[in-house]
Design a protein around this motif. Sequence first.
Motif, PDB file in Angstrom:
ATOM      1  N   LEU A  19       0.831  -1.201   0.000  1.00 20.70           N
ATOM      2  CA  LEU A  19       0.000   0.000   0.000  1.00 20.70           C
ATOM      3  C   LEU A  19       0.866   1.251   0.000  1.00 20.70           C
ATOM      4  O   LEU A  19       0.517   2.265  -0.627  1.00 20.70           O
ATOM      5  CB  LEU A  19      -0.950  -0.012   1.206  1.00 20.70           C
ATOM      6  N   ALA A  22       2.042   1.719  -3.499  1.00 19.06           N
ATOM      7  CA  ALA A  22       0.970   2.272  -4.324  1.00 19.06           C
ATOM      8  C   ALA A  22       0.797   3.767  -4.071  1.00 19.06           C
ATOM      9  O   ALA A  22       0.497   4.536  -4.988  1.00 19.06           O
ATOM     10  CB  ALA A  22      -0.335   1.532  -4.034  1.00 19.06           C
ATOM     11  N   LYS A  23       1.011   4.181  -2.814  1.00 20.25           N
ATOM     12  CA  LYS A  23       0.882   5.603  -2.472  1.00 20.25           C
ATOM     13  C   LYS A  23       2.032   6.419  -3.045  1.00 20.25           C
ATOM     14  O   LYS A  23       1.824   7.537  -3.541  1.00 20.25           O
ATOM     15  CB  LYS A  23       0.834   5.743  -0.946  1.00 20.25           C
ATOM     16  N   PRO A  26       1.841   6.193  -7.649  1.00 19.76           N
ATOM     17  CA  PRO A  26       0.413   5.978  -7.938  1.00 19.76           C
ATOM     18  C   PRO A  26       0.074   5.811  -9.416  1.00 19.76           C
ATOM     19  O   PRO A  26      -1.078   5.556  -9.744  1.00 19.76           O
ATOM     20  CB  PRO A  26      -0.228   7.258  -7.396  1.00 19.76           C
ATOM     21  N   THR A  29      -1.566   2.418 -10.320  1.00 23.29           N
ATOM     22  CA  THR A  29      -2.892   2.309  -9.711  1.00 23.29           C
ATOM     23  C   THR A  29      -3.888   3.195 -10.423  1.00 23.29           C
ATOM     24  O   THR A  29      -5.012   2.762 -10.746  1.00 23.29           O
ATOM     25  CB  THR A  29      -2.826   2.683  -8.223  1.00 23.29           C
ATOM     26  N   VAL A  33      -7.257   1.967 -12.620  1.00 19.00           N
ATOM     27  CA  VAL A  33      -8.559   2.417 -12.119  1.00 19.00           C
ATOM     28  C   VAL A  33      -9.199   3.420 -13.070  1.00 19.00           C
ATOM     29  O   VAL A  33     -10.389   3.334 -13.383  1.00 19.00           O
ATOM     30  CB  VAL A  33      -8.409   3.030 -10.711  1.00 19.00           C
ATOM     31  N   ILE A  75      -6.641  -4.810 -13.110  1.00 18.90           N
ATOM     32  CA  ILE A  75      -5.746  -4.840 -11.951  1.00 18.90           C
ATOM     33  C   ILE A  75      -4.711  -5.947 -12.087  1.00 18.90           C
ATOM     34  O   ILE A  75      -3.650  -5.906 -11.452  1.00 18.90           O
ATOM     35  CB  ILE A  75      -6.554  -5.005 -10.639  1.00 18.90           C
ATOM     36  N   SER A  78      -1.252  -4.649 -13.087  1.00 23.44           N
ATOM     37  CA  SER A  78      -0.524  -4.015 -11.989  1.00 23.44           C
ATOM     38  C   SER A  78       0.109  -5.056 -11.071  1.00 23.44           C
ATOM     39  O   SER A  78       1.270  -4.927 -10.672  1.00 23.44           O
ATOM     40  CB  SER A  78      -1.478  -3.114 -11.194  1.00 23.44           C
ATOM     41  N   GLY A 112      -3.511  -6.294  -1.128  1.00 23.15           N
ATOM     42  CA  GLY A 112      -3.353  -4.903  -1.554  1.00 23.15           C
ATOM     43  C   GLY A 112      -4.094  -4.620  -2.845  1.00 23.15           C
ATOM     44  O   GLY A 112      -4.758  -3.586  -2.987  1.00 23.15           O
ATOM     45  N   GLN A 116      -7.288  -1.972  -3.539  1.00 22.73           N
ATOM     46  CA  GLN A 116      -7.249  -0.970  -4.605  1.00 22.73           C
ATOM     47  C   GLN A 116      -8.376  -1.167  -5.609  1.00 22.73           C
ATOM     48  O   GLN A 116      -9.017  -0.208  -6.055  1.00 22.73           O
ATOM     49  CB  GLN A 116      -5.899  -1.037  -5.322  1.00 22.73           C
ATOM     50  N   GLY A 120     -11.510   1.252  -6.588  1.00 24.50           N
ATOM     51  CA  GLY A 120     -11.735   1.645  -7.974  1.00 24.50           C
ATOM     52  C   GLY A 120     -13.154   1.339  -8.427  1.00 24.50           C
ATOM     53  O   GLY A 120     -13.775   2.135  -9.152  1.00 24.50           O
TER      54      GLY A 120
END
Length: 256
Positions: A19, A22-23, A26, A29, A33, A75, A78, A112, A116, A120
């Motif tokens: 996570l 991902a932050k 981004p 992600t 999404v 997804i 990713s 995770g 996400q 989304g």
Amino acid sequence: MTTMTYAMADSATMLRRNLLHAKRYPSMTFGVVLMPIVLLLTFNFVFGGALEKSSGGNYIDYLTPGMLLMIPAYITASVAVSIATDTTKGIVNRFRTMAISQSSMLTGHVVGALIQAMLGIAAMVVVALLIGFRPSANIVEWVAAFGLLAMLVFALTWLAVGMGLIAPNPESASNMPFPLIMLPFLGSGLVGTDTMPVGLRQFAEYQPFTPLTETIRGLLMGTEIGNNGIISIAWCVGLAAVGYFWSTSIFRKQTR
């Protein structure tokens, strides 16, 4: 602490790691999404007028349930890239020397991705509502729809983990889930299967995304579900089992 408790704690640590990645990064992600949301807007406003005849009503109401399945499909790219990045950059070798549950890395990626993807899907529902989507579902039907979508994300994510493990590099991993990404387009998500040529119609009716689409559409819009619900659950359980045992088998061989 028991072995199971340690494994759960290690998985939670790996989830926080994913996570945080991902932050900090981004773009992937947002891509998986935002692209389905862009496709939702494109099909509704660009092609909606022409395709509305096949839906038998308001096209956005027909389109949205099928488009919700785009995010579980997207997804996978990713996840495959993230797994391939970990395995090719040596982080797995570092984890191997640490006193942690080896499978926790995979579990962290899967959970995770699930978080996400569900965020989304919620974002797509909000966008769809803003542009005219009017579902008739009650709270139980909404929960059932999101539960089925979560099952699909879980199943496809484990398949993506296997793809990431066998990929020689992240670039190759990004291309491997392409067949999964295309499946929602080749089902009943955009148009009715009865409008398709015979060969394509047969493929569309027997691939997993069509019963999933019809089940989500039935839950949200009140259309007939029939045996599509049972078929959808069977597909999700089967794909999850295949993905899990395939991925963990590959991972065990790579970490010996």
